[in-house]
Design a protein around this motif. Sequence first.
Motif, PDB file in Angstrom:
ATOM      1  N   THR A  31       0.822  -1.206   0.000  1.00  0.00           N
ATOM      2  CA  THR A  31       0.000   0.000   0.000  1.00  0.00           C
ATOM      3  C   THR A  31       0.858   1.259   0.000  1.00  0.00           C
ATOM      4  OG1 THR A  31      -1.693  -1.195   1.229  1.00  0.00           O
ATOM      5  CG2 THR A  31      -1.851   1.204   1.246  1.00  0.00           C
ATOM      6  N   ILE A  33       0.522   5.272   0.852  1.00  0.00           N
ATOM      7  CA  ILE A  33      -0.322   6.236   1.550  1.00  0.00           C
ATOM      8  C   ILE A  33       0.344   7.606   1.472  1.00  0.00           C
ATOM      9  CG2 ILE A  33      -1.369   6.914   3.745  1.00  0.00           C
ATOM     10  CD1 ILE A  33      -1.215   3.926   4.553  1.00  0.00           C
ATOM     11  N   LYS A  35      -0.909  11.154   2.829  1.00  0.00           N
ATOM     12  CA  LYS A  35      -1.977  11.709   3.662  1.00  0.00           C
ATOM     13  C   LYS A  35      -2.792  12.754   2.905  1.00  0.00           C
ATOM     14  CE  LYS A  35      -2.900  13.450   8.247  1.00  0.00           C
ATOM     15  NZ  LYS A  35      -2.371  13.792   9.539  1.00  0.00           N
ATOM     16  N   LYS A  39      -4.611   6.568  -0.810  1.00  0.00           N
ATOM     17  CA  LYS A  39      -4.360   5.355  -0.025  1.00  0.00           C
ATOM     18  C   LYS A  39      -4.838   4.205  -0.898  1.00  0.00           C
ATOM     19  CE  LYS A  39      -5.210   2.813   4.200  1.00  0.00           C
ATOM     20  NZ  LYS A  39      -5.920   2.736   5.468  1.00  0.00           N
ATOM     21  N   ASP A  40      -3.893   3.552  -1.562  1.00  0.00           N
ATOM     22  CA  ASP A  40      -4.237   2.494  -2.510  1.00  0.00           C
ATOM     23  C   ASP A  40      -3.035   1.571  -2.642  1.00  0.00           C
ATOM     24  OD1 ASP A  40      -5.723   1.040  -4.321  1.00  0.00           O
ATOM     25  OD2 ASP A  40      -5.368   2.399  -5.995  1.00  0.00           O
TER      26      ASP A  40
END
Length: 172
Positions: A31, A33, A35, A39-40
Motif C-alpha cells: 500500500t 499512503i 496523507k 491510499k491504494d
Amino acid sequence: MRHHYLRTSIMEMKLVATQDAVGMVICHDITRIVKGVVKDAAFRKGHIVTKEDIPLLLSLGKDHLYVWECDENMLHENDAADILRQICQGGHMHPTQVKEGKVELVADCDGLFMVDIERLRAVNSLGDMMIATIPSGFVVRKGQRLAGGRIQAPIGDPSPETEAFRRRDDRQ
C-alpha cells in the motif's frame, strides 16, 4: 543475506532484499499512503517486480519483500485464471481483465445463457480454483456478468486434469 521461508500449501515465500527482487512475484499487496491524497495498493499481490519498480518500492520503505519461490512447473495465478477463462468462454461473451487470479465473463448481446453443468462441476471439483455462473437457462442482457473464475491458491500448478479441460473439443 539470510532468507526467511514461510511454508504454504503450494510453495514457499521468501524474504529478499528489494534490489534482488527483479523478476520475482510479490506475494502480498503493498500500500502507498500519501496523507489526504491517496491510499491504494501501489503493487498488487502477484505483481512481477521490474527494475523500474525498485525506486518506488524503496521510497515506500520496502527494503525487503516477500516473494514466491517459483519453479518451471508453477503458473502465476493470473495465467491460471486465464486458463479458466479459456475453459468457460463461449461465443457472444468477452472477459474482464484478469486481476489477482480472478476473471469474469460478460455478455456481448441479449440471449439465453446455458451452462454445461456436468463440466462446471468437474472443473470445480479439481480444487484450488472455482467457477461460478448465473443459473443455466436464464435470459441475459448485453453487458451482464455471466460467470467468474477464481484461483484460490496464490500460484496454480497445471495438473493433467486442468490441461484436459483446457483442450476443449471442437464441438463446444
